[in-house]
Design a protein around this motif. Sequence first.
Motif, mmCIF file in Angstrom:
data_model
loop_
_atom_site.group_PDB
_atom_site.id
_atom_site.type_symbol
_atom_site.label_atom_id
_atom_site.label_comp_id
_atom_site.label_asym_id
_atom_site.label_seq_id
_atom_site.Cartn_x
_atom_site.Cartn_y
_atom_site.Cartn_z
ATOM 1 N N GLU A 1 -2.523 -8.582 3.472
ATOM 2 C CA GLU A 1 -2.463 -10.039 3.674
ATOM 3 C C GLU A 1 -1.051 -10.411 4.117
ATOM 4 O OE1 GLU A 1 -3.826 -11.420 -0.195
ATOM 5 O OE2 GLU A 1 -1.779 -12.022 -0.703
ATOM 6 N N ASN B 1 1.505 -13.624 4.445
ATOM 7 C CA ASN B 1 1.770 -15.004 4.012
ATOM 8 C C ASN B 1 2.905 -15.526 4.873
ATOM 9 O OD1 ASN B 1 2.684 -17.288 2.605
ATOM 10 N ND2 ASN B 1 1.670 -16.517 0.750
ATOM 11 N N ARG C 1 9.847 -15.634 9.183
ATOM 12 C CA ARG C 1 9.802 -15.285 7.758
ATOM 13 C C ARG C 1 8.344 -15.112 7.349
ATOM 14 N NH1 ARG C 1 14.109 -15.973 4.641
ATOM 15 N NH2 ARG C 1 15.795 -16.989 5.778
ATOM 16 N N CYS C 2 8.031 -13.976 6.741
ATOM 17 C CA CYS C 2 6.694 -13.858 6.140
ATOM 18 C C CYS C 2 6.741 -12.758 5.099
ATOM 19 C CB CYS C 2 5.648 -13.559 7.208
ATOM 20 S SG CYS C 2 5.706 -11.900 7.855
ATOM 21 N N SER C 3 5.802 -12.797 4.161
ATOM 22 C CA SER C 3 5.707 -11.682 3.211
ATOM 23 C C SER C 3 4.360 -11.006 3.442
ATOM 24 C CB SER C 3 5.877 -12.165 1.768
ATOM 25 O OG SER C 3 4.879 -13.094 1.435
ATOM 26 N N THR D 1 1.668 -8.119 2.075
ATOM 27 C CA THR D 1 1.244 -7.318 0.920
ATOM 28 C C THR D 1 0.215 -6.299 1.384
ATOM 29 O OG1 THR D 1 1.598 -9.242 -0.500
ATOM 30 C CG2 THR D 1 0.282 -7.436 -1.404
ATOM 31 N N PHE E 1 -2.361 -3.160 0.234
ATOM 32 C CA PHE E 1 -3.053 -2.393 -0.813
ATOM 33 C C PHE E 1 -3.526 -1.117 -0.119
ATOM 34 C CE2 PHE E 1 -2.904 -5.795 -3.805
ATOM 35 C CZ PHE E 1 -3.017 -6.948 -3.058
ATOM 36 N N HIS F 1 13.507 -10.618 8.183
ATOM 37 C CA HIS F 1 12.982 -11.686 7.300
ATOM 38 C C HIS F 1 11.550 -11.420 6.871
ATOM 39 C CE1 HIS F 1 16.619 -13.892 7.856
ATOM 40 N NE2 HIS F 1 16.486 -13.841 9.176
ATOM 41 N N VAL F 2 11.107 -10.186 7.048
ATOM 42 C CA VAL F 2 9.781 -9.791 6.554
ATOM 43 C C VAL F 2 9.968 -9.123 5.196
ATOM 44 C CG1 VAL F 2 7.850 -8.189 6.902
ATOM 45 C CG2 VAL F 2 8.740 -9.511 8.840
ATOM 46 N N THR F 3 9.216 -9.560 4.182
ATOM 47 C CA THR F 3 9.250 -8.915 2.860
ATOM 48 C C THR F 3 7.947 -8.135 2.708
ATOM 49 O OG1 THR F 3 10.301 -10.946 2.097
ATOM 50 C CG2 THR F 3 9.671 -9.347 0.398
ATOM 51 N N PHE G 1 5.443 -5.778 0.265
ATOM 52 C CA PHE G 1 5.058 -5.274 -1.065
ATOM 53 C C PHE G 1 3.930 -4.266 -0.861
ATOM 54 C CE2 PHE G 1 7.554 -8.533 -2.857
ATOM 55 C CZ PHE G 1 7.260 -9.739 -2.221
ATOM 56 N N TYR H 1 1.139 -1.848 -2.766
ATOM 57 C CA TYR H 1 0.448 -1.416 -3.987
ATOM 58 C C TYR H 1 -0.407 -0.213 -3.598
ATOM 59 C CZ TYR H 1 1.956 -5.883 -5.830
ATOM 60 O OH TYR H 1 2.742 -6.935 -6.239
ATOM 61 N N THR I 1 8.965 -3.324 -2.293
ATOM 62 C CA THR I 1 8.471 -3.141 -3.662
ATOM 63 C C THR I 1 7.267 -2.206 -3.598
ATOM 64 O OG1 THR I 1 9.113 -5.383 -4.296
ATOM 65 C CG2 THR I 1 7.410 -4.320 -5.630
ATOM 66 N N GLN J 1 4.428 -0.358 -6.021
ATOM 67 C CA GLN J 1 3.831 -0.322 -7.353
ATOM 68 C C GLN J 1 2.502 0.422 -7.294
ATOM 69 O OE1 GLN J 1 4.454 -2.505 -10.391
ATOM 70 N NE2 GLN J 1 6.551 -2.773 -9.618
ATOM 71 N N TYR K 1 -7.922 -8.448 -7.765
ATOM 72 C CA TYR K 1 -7.494 -9.314 -6.646
ATOM 73 C C TYR K 1 -8.121 -8.820 -5.337
ATOM 74 C CZ TYR K 1 -4.447 -12.027 -3.584
ATOM 75 O OH TYR K 1 -3.961 -12.906 -2.628
#
Lengths: 229, 229
Positions: free
Chosen positions: B41, B43, B81-83, B85, B87, B109-111, B113, B115, B140, B142, B151
């Motif tokens: 996803e 954001n 800028r966006c984050s 995620t 999976f 500016h991209v973060t 994550f 999982y 990050t 995890q 989720y």
Amino acid sequence: MSSETGPVAVDPTLRRRIEPHEFEVFFDPRELRKETCLLYEINWGGRHSIWRHTSQNTNKHVEVNFIEKFTTERYFCPNTRCSITWFLSWSPCGECSRAITEFLSRYPHVTLFIYIARLYHHADPRNRQGLRDLISSGVTIQIMTEQESGYCWRNFVNYSPSNEAHWPRYPHLWVRLYVLELYCIILGLPPCLNILRRKQPQLTFFTIALQSCHYQRLPPHILWATGLK
Amino acid sequence: MSSETGPVAVDPTLRRRIEPHEFEVFFDPRELRKETCLLYEINWGGRHSIWRHTSQNTNKHVEVNFIEKFTTERYFCPNTRCSITWFLSWSPCGECSRAITEFLSRYPHVTLFIYIARLYHHADPRNRQGLRDLISSGVTIQIMTEQESGYCWRNFVNYSPSNEAHWPRYPHLWVRLYVLELYCIILGLPPCLNILRRKQPQLTFFTIALQSCHYQRLPPHILWATGLK
């Protein structure tokens, strides 16, 4: 000790154990306590012996007391390997973080793990930077969860035999609030947690203020766990 | 669509949803699968819109497919800028970690994550170093827990209405084993987890070999959670 039944064996660990009611209030995440309590264990490299004890603030912060005691009480050669685990009721202030970082640079084979019940004046930039510096120098900092409370109860508290599993269960929400704020500190984000204290009746309130930088950079699982996404 | 009842509204998210049985096996920590499945996803900074989709390996790894699709499909200015995620059913290999790190350096500016359900060939030093490089570049990483599975189920799986809360619950132990090994990777410790696969019947075994460096440097709460201290 009554002579008929012969000497009663005294539990050698009693010296380091605190009372149940003390543990309960010292480590309650909702309590904004005056004192700081430190429960610590030292696992000497190679030998499987663990050395445990407890300590509190005096005119100095408990972290400084520990470092002074640790490095003066016994000859401790800088090459000694050991891992030290702290269970702290308040996180270190900026000054104590500096003292710890300096201590670790003198003893490079010491590994330090810090579990904290509450964040100490977490909005203060000096305290926030101090915690970041600790983490960059290799210290693991975690908020205490039920698992750590149980471990402390069994190893540091003078519980009565029938109460071995009856350590205090604190509201998960408060633990998650501190986990959320610790992440903000680690990521260099502005504080999002604000804690307010009302004297009568004794109640602790909190507010959460998330900005777009928090939504952009905080890991989703942290926001989910606090019900904020 | 039957004309009497009028057009049936089609769920617009169906296009990105995978089937329940697919999710169940793709993300099972015990399954040593061939394919890699990515649920992702995006954001977009500022706007509260979340864009979700799924992807799999082709002749290229799914991470590379994502980066190529993401940077070529739409004009994407380096300041956006966006984050993001992810999976991922398998963690990125060393080469994919390099491609991701390079992508992030082009878009500061991209973060990101990530999982992950399983660690991909975790004993391979190139894969271990790749994950460390990702973390040092701010990603990050995890291991997926039940919270993330739930989720994903709600947002990426074509579950039937009565099954909204029936996402697969995998054995906690396997999640903890991967958390333990991910810590070893992050701390630069040698592998401690060894996974063996027997074809008939299909069984996956594991062994754990902890050395004194593991006991010295792994945080206690990780060892406790895996029952190793």
